[in-house]
Design an enzyme around this catalytic site. Sequence first.
Site, PDB file in Angstrom:
ATOM      1  N   GLY A  66       0.835  -1.192   0.000  1.00  0.00           N
ATOM      2  CA  GLY A  66       0.000   0.000   0.000  1.00  0.00           C
ATOM      3  C   GLY A  66       0.868   1.239   0.000  1.00  0.00           C
ATOM      4  O   GLY A  66       2.054   1.175   0.312  1.00  0.00           O
ATOM      5  N   CYS A  93       5.220  -6.298   1.600  1.00  0.00           N
ATOM      6  CA  CYS A  93       5.624  -4.884   1.619  1.00  0.00           C
ATOM      7  C   CYS A  93       4.922  -4.131   2.758  1.00  0.00           C
ATOM      8  O   CYS A  93       5.230  -4.365   3.909  1.00  0.00           O
ATOM      9  CB  CYS A  93       5.389  -4.248   0.251  1.00  0.00           C
ATOM     10  SG  CYS A  93       6.435  -2.823   0.005  1.00  0.00           S
ATOM     11  N   TYR A  94       3.936  -3.281   2.451  1.00  0.00           N
ATOM     12  CA  TYR A  94       3.203  -2.626   3.544  1.00  0.00           C
ATOM     13  C   TYR A  94       2.675  -3.684   4.511  1.00  0.00           C
ATOM     14  O   TYR A  94       2.685  -3.479   5.726  1.00  0.00           O
ATOM     15  CB  TYR A  94       2.036  -1.800   2.989  1.00  0.00           C
ATOM     16  CG  TYR A  94       1.305  -0.984   4.031  1.00  0.00           C
ATOM     17  CD1 TYR A  94       1.634   0.336   4.255  1.00  0.00           C
ATOM     18  CD2 TYR A  94       0.278  -1.558   4.799  1.00  0.00           C
ATOM     19  CE1 TYR A  94       0.964   1.088   5.228  1.00  0.00           C
ATOM     20  CE2 TYR A  94      -0.395  -0.814   5.767  1.00  0.00           C
ATOM     21  CZ  TYR A  94      -0.047   0.510   5.973  1.00  0.00           C
ATOM     22  OH  TYR A  94      -0.707   1.237   6.934  1.00  0.00           O
ATOM     23  N   HIS A 189       7.792  -7.804  -3.805  1.00  0.00           N
ATOM     24  CA  HIS A 189       6.475  -8.128  -4.360  1.00  0.00           C
ATOM     25  C   HIS A 189       6.529  -9.443  -5.147  1.00  0.00           C
ATOM     26  O   HIS A 189       7.035  -9.461  -6.262  1.00  0.00           O
ATOM     27  CB  HIS A 189       5.999  -7.003  -5.288  1.00  0.00           C
ATOM     28  CG  HIS A 189       5.588  -5.771  -4.538  1.00  0.00           C
ATOM     29  ND1 HIS A 189       4.303  -5.553  -4.108  1.00  0.00           N
ATOM     30  CD2 HIS A 189       6.305  -4.720  -4.117  1.00  0.00           C
ATOM     31  CE1 HIS A 189       4.233  -4.417  -3.455  1.00  0.00           C
ATOM     32  NE2 HIS A 189       5.443  -3.877  -3.451  1.00  0.00           N
ATOM     33  N   GLU A 191       4.028 -10.944  -6.441  1.00  0.00           N
ATOM     34  CA  GLU A 191       2.907 -11.022  -7.391  1.00  0.00           C
ATOM     35  C   GLU A 191       3.230 -10.433  -8.758  1.00  0.00           C
ATOM     36  O   GLU A 191       2.490 -10.645  -9.711  1.00  0.00           O
ATOM     37  CB  GLU A 191       1.671 -10.338  -6.790  1.00  0.00           C
ATOM     38  CG  GLU A 191       1.722  -8.818  -6.642  1.00  0.00           C
ATOM     39  CD  GLU A 191       2.414  -8.319  -5.375  1.00  0.00           C
ATOM     40  OE1 GLU A 191       3.280  -9.045  -4.840  1.00  0.00           O
ATOM     41  OE2 GLU A 191       2.126  -7.183  -4.951  1.00  0.00           O
ATOM     42  N   VAL A 247     -18.403 -11.824 -25.375  1.00  0.00           N
ATOM     43  CA  VAL A 247     -18.138 -13.044 -24.615  1.00  0.00           C
ATOM     44  C   VAL A 247     -18.814 -13.036 -23.239  1.00  0.00           C
ATOM     45  O   VAL A 247     -19.413 -14.033 -22.833  1.00  0.00           O
ATOM     46  CB  VAL A 247     -16.618 -13.358 -24.533  1.00  0.00           C
ATOM     47  CG1 VAL A 247     -15.821 -12.209 -23.974  1.00  0.00           C
ATOM     48  CG2 VAL A 247     -16.358 -14.611 -23.729  1.00  0.00           C
ATOM     49  N   ASP A 248     -18.781 -11.907 -22.533  1.00  0.00           N
ATOM     50  CA  ASP A 248     -19.343 -11.901 -21.171  1.00  0.00           C
ATOM     51  C   ASP A 248     -20.840 -12.205 -21.168  1.00  0.00           C
ATOM     52  O   ASP A 248     -21.302 -13.074 -20.430  1.00  0.00           O
ATOM     53  CB  ASP A 248     -19.114 -10.548 -20.487  1.00  0.00           C
ATOM     54  CG  ASP A 248     -17.647 -10.173 -20.436  1.00  0.00           C
ATOM     55  OD1 ASP A 248     -16.797 -11.062 -20.639  1.00  0.00           O
ATOM     56  OD2 ASP A 248     -17.348  -8.990 -20.210  1.00  0.00           O
ATOM     57  N   LYS A 400     -11.479 -11.875 -16.645  1.00  0.00           N
ATOM     58  CA  LYS A 400     -11.811 -12.050 -18.056  1.00  0.00           C
ATOM     59  C   LYS A 400     -11.302 -13.382 -18.638  1.00  0.00           C
ATOM     60  O   LYS A 400     -12.011 -14.079 -19.345  1.00  0.00           O
ATOM     61  CB  LYS A 400     -11.214 -10.893 -18.868  1.00  0.00           C
ATOM     62  CG  LYS A 400     -11.641 -10.866 -20.310  1.00  0.00           C
ATOM     63  CD  LYS A 400     -12.947 -10.134 -20.450  1.00  0.00           C
ATOM     64  CE  LYS A 400     -13.403 -10.033 -21.876  1.00  0.00           C
ATOM     65  NZ  LYS A 400     -14.630  -9.235 -21.979  1.00  0.00           N
TER      66      LYS A 400
HETATM   67  N1  GLN Z   1       4.666   2.803   1.894  1.00  0.00           N
HETATM   68  C1  GLN Z   1       5.473   1.680   2.290  1.00  0.00           C
HETATM   69  C2  GLN Z   1       6.940   1.912   1.930  1.00  0.00           C
HETATM   70  O1  GLN Z   1       7.256   2.823   1.204  1.00  0.00           O
HETATM   71  C3  GLN Z   1       4.954   0.406   1.623  1.00  0.00           C
HETATM   72  C4  GLN Z   1       5.145   0.383   0.133  1.00  0.00           C
HETATM   73  C5  GLN Z   1       4.471  -0.790  -0.540  1.00  0.00           C
HETATM   74  O2  GLN Z   1       3.670  -1.504   0.031  1.00  0.00           O
HETATM   75  N2  GLN Z   1       4.759  -0.959  -1.810  1.00  0.00           N
HETATM   76  O3  GLN Z   1       7.777   1.204   2.413  1.00  0.00           O
END
Ligand code: GLN
Length: 544
Positions: A66, A93-94, A189, A191, A247-248, A400
């Site tokens: 976040g 991360c956050y 990350h 993902e 399609v949907d 999708k």
């Molecule tokens: N704001 C937090 C940071 O800068 C988290 C960033 C994030 O979740 N990508 O460390």
Amino acid sequence: MATDGSDPIPPHKTFDTILVLDFGSQYSHLITRRLRELNVYCEMLPCTQKLVELGWNPKGVILSGGPYSVYWDDAPHVDPAVFDLDVPILGICYGLQEIAWHFGKNVLAGEKREYGHAYLKVDRHGDGEAGGHVDKLFAGLEDDMEVWMSHGDKLSHLPDDFITVATTSNAPFAGMAHKTKKYYGIQFHPEVTHTPQGKVVLKNFAVDICQAQTNWTMDKFVDQEIERIRKLVGDKGQVIGAVSGGVDSTVAAKLMKEAIGDRFHAVLVDNGVLRLDEAKQVKETLTAGLGINLTVIDASDRFLGRLKGVTDDPEKKRKIIGNTFIEVFQETAKKIAEDARGSDKAGDIEWLLQGTLYPDVIESISFKGPSATIKTHHNVGGLPKDMNLKLIEPLRELFKDEVRELGKNLGIPEDLVWRHPFPGPGIAIRILGEVTPEQVRIAREADAIFIEEIKAAGLYRQISQAFAALLPVKAVGVMGDKRVHDQVIALRAVETTDFMTADWFPFDGAFLKKVSRRIVNEVNGVCRVVYDITSKPPGTIEME
Ligand code: GLN
């Protein structure tokens, strides 16, 4: 999320489900995507979700990234009850910082921000101190891996009872795990595709650590969804829904047909600005091919009559078409309801089918900030509330590509499953200037040739959207030794993954030459063809 509160068996009650709590990262929905690609069912809710109100038990929880800093006064925080659920938790991360903050208030702004690639070193602990579970997140992976980072904050020290499971040169606590509980945090990350092994990390978490079953398959979804629709609608309930040939709406309609047969009424409104022969083709595919109970209403004259003389404002075209559509759909619904009333097999029409997809749902509930209000879900179809119908949205949990897979499972022809998106106002917004029957003819014929050639060249699936537009100008040409003053067709074809940004497709010269020659020769009234080489932004995909 239930459609109307009465949903008897939502997927999270039958599939092992990982709950993603969203702190507003631009990548949150990708976590959901990745897990579903692993056949693990996953749902995303805002980070403000109160767990007592959840109503189901997740197999594990992921706290997303976040844009906030956990130490800000107005930073969003997870419901602390998440730590009483007794299920594994992974913070990304956050999310990592949030776990650390919860246990130790030990997060601060780093001296060095870290954006982009980084090398992660995995720290393994063996079975010793922490009983082995701490190593599970990176099980089966090399000790060194490439990861993608995007953060400015860092942990000053580990919270009590956590140990380090990964480091980078800039982040000594790039991965941490609780010594006895299955709580994990990672600074990178997993993902995003820039973390090549990220999917393995997510799989290790969801499948090995949370023990979620990998049974989220379209086959299973179909069976369950049909069952759910039957329960929801009951023995006599009737459902109505608009179809477009896309399609949907076709997949949603076919699912309804499988569930309740002819008590589902599909309506195709021919607005006079569909593609060439489209109404006929959709009718054939849906009725003869898929056995759907379809009513086609030819309202071309009404639409074209109202579009007459509208030359300046594209928004006006959209409004006229939208409003006329609602009017025609309501009239048709009323008529179908009256006809149905006579039969003792069926009750009143109480339901309206909509082909809402999961990205719309995510968009409407996604967490936008501590003070932002969460938007309520609004629907794309724009049908009026005074119809007093309850919504049924069988695709609202699907992305999708899942809808396409479902379509294939339901026997919907490949051609339709992969069809390019087509705007509600149809080719009216591809005819710049006034929409007249003659302009419709020209735009349709040119478009049909362009698409035919794209398919013949095997490029249709590579291109995300393609069409021919008619420009509101005339140019001079020489045809058969005669000077002509005719119209100009603009071709547009774009590649995109999310339709938010797009690039024009680099056809080779021979292809463009062929299409241009065919259009000028075969479409009466056209003497020039141009190719639109504007990306989005600054252009839009459609012309108006
Ligand atoms: N704001 C937090 C940071 O800068 C988290 C960033 C994030 O979740 N990508 O460390």
